[in-house]
Scaffold this motif. Structure first.
Motif, PDB file in Angstrom:
ATOM      1  N   TYR A  97     -42.677 -20.951   4.274  1.00  0.00           N
ATOM      2  CA  TYR A  97     -42.889 -21.808   5.441  1.00  0.00           C
ATOM      3  C   TYR A  97     -44.391 -22.009   5.674  1.00  0.00           C
ATOM      4  N   PHE A  98     -44.806 -23.280   5.806  1.00  0.00           N
ATOM      5  CA  PHE A  98     -46.192 -23.603   6.140  1.00  0.00           C
ATOM      6  C   PHE A  98     -46.208 -24.610   7.283  1.00  0.00           C
ATOM      7  N   THR A  99     -47.237 -24.553   8.106  1.00  0.00           N
ATOM      8  CA  THR A  99     -47.418 -25.637   9.071  1.00  0.00           C
ATOM      9  C   THR A  99     -47.927 -26.851   8.308  1.00  0.00           C
ATOM     10  N   ALA A 100     -47.324 -27.998   8.585  1.00  0.00           N
ATOM     11  CA  ALA A 100     -47.672 -29.232   7.876  1.00  0.00           C
ATOM     12  C   ALA A 100     -48.981 -29.798   8.407  1.00  0.00           C
ATOM     13  N   PRO A 101     -49.759 -30.478   7.568  1.00  0.00           N
ATOM     14  CA  PRO A 101     -51.007 -31.072   8.040  1.00  0.00           C
ATOM     15  C   PRO A 101     -50.744 -32.194   9.039  1.00  0.00           C
ATOM     16  N   ALA A 102     -51.620 -32.307  10.033  1.00  0.00           N
ATOM     17  CA  ALA A 102     -51.476 -33.371  11.025  1.00  0.00           C
ATOM     18  C   ALA A 102     -52.052 -34.684  10.528  1.00  0.00           C
ATOM     19  N   SER A 103     -52.834 -34.634   9.439  1.00  0.00           N
ATOM     20  CA  SER A 103     -53.539 -35.823   8.968  1.00  0.00           C
ATOM     21  C   SER A 103     -52.654 -36.783   8.196  1.00  0.00           C
ATOM     22  N   CYS A 104     -51.480 -36.332   7.763  1.00  0.00           N
ATOM     23  CA  CYS A 104     -50.580 -37.213   7.001  1.00  0.00           C
ATOM     24  C   CYS A 104     -49.148 -36.726   7.181  1.00  0.00           C
ATOM     25  N   ARG A 105     -48.204 -37.619   6.931  1.00  0.00           N
ATOM     26  CA  ARG A 105     -46.791 -37.267   7.047  1.00  0.00           C
ATOM     27  C   ARG A 105     -46.228 -37.043   5.649  1.00  0.00           C
ATOM     28  N   LEU A 106     -45.923 -35.790   5.343  1.00  0.00           N
ATOM     29  CA  LEU A 106     -45.373 -35.447   4.043  1.00  0.00           C
ATOM     30  C   LEU A 106     -43.849 -35.523   4.081  1.00  0.00           C
ATOM     31  N   HIS A 107     -43.268 -35.873   2.937  1.00  0.00           N
ATOM     32  CA  HIS A 107     -41.812 -35.989   2.824  1.00  0.00           C
ATOM     33  C   HIS A 107     -41.301 -35.030   1.747  1.00  0.00           C
ATOM     34  N   ASN A 108     -40.005 -35.036   1.521  1.00  0.00           N
ATOM     35  CA  ASN A 108     -39.396 -34.153   0.537  1.00  0.00           C
ATOM     36  C   ASN A 108     -39.882 -34.485  -0.874  1.00  0.00           C
ATOM     37  N   THR A 109     -39.950 -33.480  -1.715  1.00  0.00           N
ATOM     38  CA  THR A 109     -40.187 -33.696  -3.138  1.00  0.00           C
ATOM     39  C   THR A 109     -39.232 -32.806  -3.915  1.00  0.00           C
ATOM     40  N   ALA A 110     -38.942 -33.213  -5.159  1.00  0.00           N
ATOM     41  CA  ALA A 110     -38.076 -32.434  -6.041  1.00  0.00           C
ATOM     42  C   ALA A 110     -38.780 -32.279  -7.385  1.00  0.00           C
ATOM     43  N   GLY A 111     -39.290 -31.088  -7.654  1.00  0.00           N
ATOM     44  CA  GLY A 111     -39.946 -30.829  -8.920  1.00  0.00           C
ATOM     45  C   GLY A 111     -41.312 -31.458  -9.080  1.00  0.00           C
ATOM     46  N   LYS A 112     -41.866 -32.026  -8.032  1.00  0.00           N
ATOM     47  CA  LYS A 112     -43.175 -32.668  -8.158  1.00  0.00           C
ATOM     48  C   LYS A 112     -44.268 -31.647  -8.438  1.00  0.00           C
ATOM     49  N   LEU A 113     -44.200 -30.483  -7.814  1.00  0.00           N
ATOM     50  CA  LEU A 113     -45.203 -29.445  -8.040  1.00  0.00           C
ATOM     51  C   LEU A 113     -44.962 -28.704  -9.351  1.00  0.00           C
ATOM     52  N   ALA A 114     -43.715 -28.390  -9.627  1.00  0.00           N
ATOM     53  CA  ALA A 114     -43.352 -27.643 -10.835  1.00  0.00           C
ATOM     54  C   ALA A 114     -41.825 -27.602 -10.911  1.00  0.00           C
ATOM     55  N   PRO A 115     -41.267 -27.295 -12.082  1.00  0.00           N
ATOM     56  CA  PRO A 115     -39.807 -27.178 -12.186  1.00  0.00           C
ATOM     57  C   PRO A 115     -39.264 -26.116 -11.230  1.00  0.00           C
ATOM     58  N   LEU A 116     -38.145 -26.445 -10.582  1.00  0.00           N
ATOM     59  CA  LEU A 116     -37.480 -25.558  -9.630  1.00  0.00           C
ATOM     60  C   LEU A 116     -38.337 -25.246  -8.416  1.00  0.00           C
ATOM     61  N   VAL A 117     -39.332 -26.114  -8.152  1.00  0.00           N
ATOM     62  CA  VAL A 117     -40.171 -25.992  -6.957  1.00  0.00           C
ATOM     63  C   VAL A 117     -40.049 -27.297  -6.175  1.00  0.00           C
ATOM     64  N   ASP A 118     -39.285 -27.269  -5.079  1.00  0.00           N
ATOM     65  CA  ASP A 118     -39.083 -28.448  -4.236  1.00  0.00           C
ATOM     66  C   ASP A 118     -39.790 -28.241  -2.905  1.00  0.00           C
ATOM     67  N   THR A 119     -39.935 -29.313  -2.144  1.00  0.00           N
ATOM     68  CA  THR A 119     -40.491 -29.183  -0.798  1.00  0.00           C
ATOM     69  C   THR A 119     -39.604 -29.912   0.189  1.00  0.00           C
ATOM     70  N   ARG A 120     -39.598 -29.416   1.423  1.00  0.00           N
ATOM     71  CA  ARG A 120     -38.843 -30.036   2.501  1.00  0.00           C
ATOM     72  C   ARG A 120     -39.793 -30.268   3.672  1.00  0.00           C
ATOM     73  N   ALA A 121     -39.874 -31.515   4.116  1.00  0.00           N
ATOM     74  CA  ALA A 121     -40.711 -31.888   5.249  1.00  0.00           C
ATOM     75  C   ALA A 121     -39.957 -32.962   6.028  1.00  0.00           C
ATOM     76  N   TRP A 122     -40.568 -34.132   6.272  1.00  0.00           N
ATOM     77  CA  TRP A 122     -39.848 -35.207   6.970  1.00  0.00           C
ATOM     78  C   TRP A 122     -38.709 -35.720   6.096  1.00  0.00           C
ATOM     79  N   GLY A 123     -37.554 -35.886   6.734  1.00  0.00           N
ATOM     80  CA  GLY A 123     -36.372 -36.322   6.001  1.00  0.00           C
ATOM     81  C   GLY A 123     -35.598 -35.186   5.379  1.00  0.00           C
ATOM     82  N   GLY A 124     -36.040 -33.948   5.607  1.00  0.00           N
ATOM     83  CA  GLY A 124     -35.365 -32.814   4.996  1.00  0.00           C
ATOM     84  C   GLY A 124     -35.107 -31.685   5.970  1.00  0.00           C
TER      85      GLY A 124
END
Length: 300
Positions: free
Chosen positions: A135-162
């Motif tokens: 869990y991280f606090t999201a940056p206020a400077s931009c609105r991040l959304h979900n990603t699937a494998g963008k950082l690395a395999p089996l590494v997803d992110t959940r933000a807006w829309g998730g």
């Protein structure tokens, strides 16, 4: 471990605790991960939906009275709406096919090493399936959304829309539970950079710069882009590296803009099957090397 007869009270208490942190929650199906809310087709157009159907992200709440009413109706697992909570959660998953392939945690550690960064410490939740949520606090400077494998395999992110299944939930008799420190830290800047989608203005500028490049430079760029796009598995990263080093000479000479080269090679690398973070890392290091070794050559 909580016994079945205690599920409802246990889950309500956990949902109230999370809502008390100002993190909006909503009910998930008992023992599952999917929302336990009506869909648009069956929307009664009453209550929160009086002015039109509202999806789970809009209906997630921190109101303790609404939480108590919802969890009084059943032993619902807890969905945490990450975007409205101001959170970005990194989901480190495990392989689903029981292979010995690296899991998300190992891939994330390797990503940190490649970028010369320590593995960040923050609030950590262990999932029922053996994975991990950071869990991280999201940056206020931009609105991040979900990603699937963008950082690395089996590494997803959940933000807006998730959303994530929150601590206290139980699936298959196994709990989601907080492990280690509970303090939530801000998302590190280098991870934020990797997650920000490319700005369309950059591509437009790159295209404009390419139109003004000499014909031989444009031909070289097209040729290297084609080589990367058609590179076979096992040779893709090496082909991208060679292409960026070759084109770096034309960047150093002023015949091509760096943005035009980066845009073309990233597009080609992703078409070939490389992930965005892999393309960016390889292209950046190769161009830096080539420009540094070719700048000033031929000067009097």
């Amino acid at each position: 471990m909580t016994q079945p007869s205690d599920y409802r009270e246990h889950l309500m208490a956990a949902a109230l605790f999370i809502a008390g942190r100002r993190w909006p929650v909503f009910p998930l199906r008992p023992g599952g991960k999917r929302p336990a809310l009506h869909g648009e087709a069956s929307c009664p157009r009453t209550g929160p939906c009086a002015d039109g159907h509202r999806k789970w992200e809009e209906r997630a709440t921190t109101d303790p009275d609404r939480v108590r009413r919802a969890w009084s109706a059943g032993a619902f697992n807890i969905g945490l709406a990450t975007g409205p909570a101001g959170l970005l959660v990194i989901d480190l998953d495990v392989p689903k096919d029981n292979t010995d392939a690296p899991d998300g945690a190992a891939n994330f550690r390797a990503l940190c090493e490649r970028h010369g960064q320590p593995v960040p410490t923050t609030r950590t939740v262990r999932t029922a399936g053996g994975g991990t949520h950071l869990y991280f606090t999201a940056p206020a400077s931009c609105r991040l959304h979900n990603t699937a494998g963008k950082l690395a395999p089996l590494v997803d992110t959940r933000a807006w829309g998730g959303y994530v299944v929150a601590a206290g939930s139980v699936i298959g008799g196994l709990p989601y539970e907080t492990v280690g420190p509970a303090l939530v830290h801000p998302l590190p800047g280098w991870l934020q950079f990797l997650l920000i989608p490319p700005h369309p203005v950059v591509r437009a500028r790159a295209a404009a710069a390419l139109r003004n490049a000499p014909a031989y430079a444009r031909a070289a760029l097209c040729n290297e882009e084609e080589n990367v796009r058609n590179a076979p598995v096992g040779c893709r990263n090496a082909t991208l590296l060679r292409a960026a080093r070759a084109l770096g000479r034309l960047v150093a000479s002023g015949d091509l803009s760096r943005s035009a080269v980066e845009t073309a090679l990233r597009r080609a690398g992703q078409t070939a099957g490389l992930r965005d973070y892999e393309c960016r890392s390889t292209i950046t290091s190769a161009l830096n090397w080539s420009i540094a070794h070719n700048s000033g050559r031929g000067a009097a």
